[in-house]
Design a protein around this motif. Sequence first.
Motif, mmCIF file in Angstrom:
data_model
loop_
_atom_site.group_PDB
_atom_site.id
_atom_site.type_symbol
_atom_site.label_atom_id
_atom_site.label_comp_id
_atom_site.label_asym_id
_atom_site.label_seq_id
_atom_site.Cartn_x
_atom_site.Cartn_y
_atom_site.Cartn_z
ATOM 1 N N LEU A 195 27.821 86.513 50.878
ATOM 2 C CA LEU A 195 29.241 86.590 51.629
ATOM 3 C C LEU A 195 29.490 85.450 51.966
ATOM 4 O O LEU A 195 28.801 84.429 52.136
ATOM 5 N N SER A 196 30.988 85.125 52.215
ATOM 6 C CA SER A 196 31.490 83.964 52.588
ATOM 7 C C SER A 196 32.617 84.375 53.402
ATOM 8 O O SER A 196 33.317 85.430 53.737
ATOM 9 N N ASN A 197 33.011 83.351 54.232
ATOM 10 C CA ASN A 197 34.377 83.393 55.128
ATOM 11 C C ASN A 197 35.471 83.190 54.271
ATOM 12 O O ASN A 197 35.373 82.968 52.866
ATOM 13 N N ASP A 198 36.926 83.459 54.858
ATOM 14 C CA ASP A 198 38.176 83.650 53.907
ATOM 15 C C ASP A 198 38.182 81.976 53.010
ATOM 16 O O ASP A 198 38.618 82.146 52.178
ATOM 17 N N VAL A 199 37.844 80.963 53.729
ATOM 18 C CA VAL A 199 38.097 79.727 52.893
ATOM 19 C C VAL A 199 36.594 79.322 52.220
ATOM 20 O O VAL A 199 36.729 78.216 51.742
ATOM 21 N N GLN A 200 35.842 80.223 52.224
ATOM 22 C CA GLN A 200 34.402 79.871 51.395
ATOM 23 C C GLN A 200 33.686 78.509 51.787
ATOM 24 O O GLN A 200 33.394 77.878 51.044
ATOM 25 N N SER A 201 33.728 78.418 53.023
ATOM 26 C CA SER A 201 33.162 77.250 53.695
ATOM 27 C C SER A 201 31.752 77.597 54.322
ATOM 28 O O SER A 201 30.916 76.702 54.342
ATOM 29 N N ASN A 202 31.603 78.617 54.776
ATOM 30 C CA ASN A 202 30.311 79.358 55.255
ATOM 31 C C ASN A 202 29.716 80.541 54.253
ATOM 32 O O ASN A 202 30.493 81.352 54.053
ATOM 33 N N PHE A 203 28.422 80.502 54.271
ATOM 34 C CA PHE A 203 27.923 81.561 53.216
ATOM 35 C C PHE A 203 26.827 82.219 53.836
ATOM 36 O O PHE A 203 25.877 81.467 54.678
ATOM 37 N N TRP A 204 26.344 83.548 53.815
ATOM 38 C CA TRP A 204 25.280 84.088 54.371
ATOM 39 C C TRP A 204 25.030 85.544 53.547
ATOM 40 O O TRP A 204 25.544 85.765 52.680
ATOM 41 N N VAL A 205 23.778 86.003 53.925
ATOM 42 C CA VAL A 205 23.331 87.271 53.383
ATOM 43 C C VAL A 205 22.955 87.947 54.550
ATOM 44 O O VAL A 205 22.720 87.640 55.801
ATOM 45 N N MET A 206 22.974 89.372 54.530
ATOM 46 C CA MET A 206 22.180 90.500 55.189
ATOM 47 C C MET A 206 20.941 90.712 54.911
ATOM 48 O O MET A 206 20.629 91.346 53.716
ATOM 49 N N GLN A 207 20.082 90.419 55.554
ATOM 50 C CA GLN A 207 18.550 90.545 55.457
ATOM 51 C C GLN A 207 17.910 91.568 56.238
ATOM 52 O O GLN A 207 18.362 91.717 57.585
ATOM 53 N N LEU A 208 17.262 92.476 55.855
ATOM 54 C CA LEU A 208 16.624 93.663 56.621
ATOM 55 C C LEU A 208 15.436 92.767 57.315
ATOM 56 O O LEU A 208 14.535 92.493 56.703
ATOM 57 N N ILE A 209 15.478 93.258 58.602
ATOM 58 C CA ILE A 209 14.360 92.746 59.556
ATOM 59 C C ILE A 209 13.518 93.758 59.717
ATOM 60 O O ILE A 209 12.408 93.923 60.433
#
Length: 68
Positions: free
Chosen positions: A3-17
């Motif tokens: 996933l990313s923010n609106d300007v595609q400068s930060n990226f992440w995933v959602m991980q199950l813990i």
Amino acid sequence: AVLSNDVQSNFWVMQLIDSVTAVKVTVKKGVETKDRVEITEPKFNEGDKILLTGNYGLPDTAKVKIVQ
């Protein structure tokens, strides 16, 4: 899953813990093709579980229900 923010400068995933909790994990992207994205950091283990769908718009930590 990336996933990313609106300007595609930060990226992440959602991980199950655990079986019901997903957390936001910031990632650095490497090579990107039409349907794949290389994640260079952090290093995930083979058994790590990453949400593939239904994760857009979740907060940094969220309770989730896995439906197969």
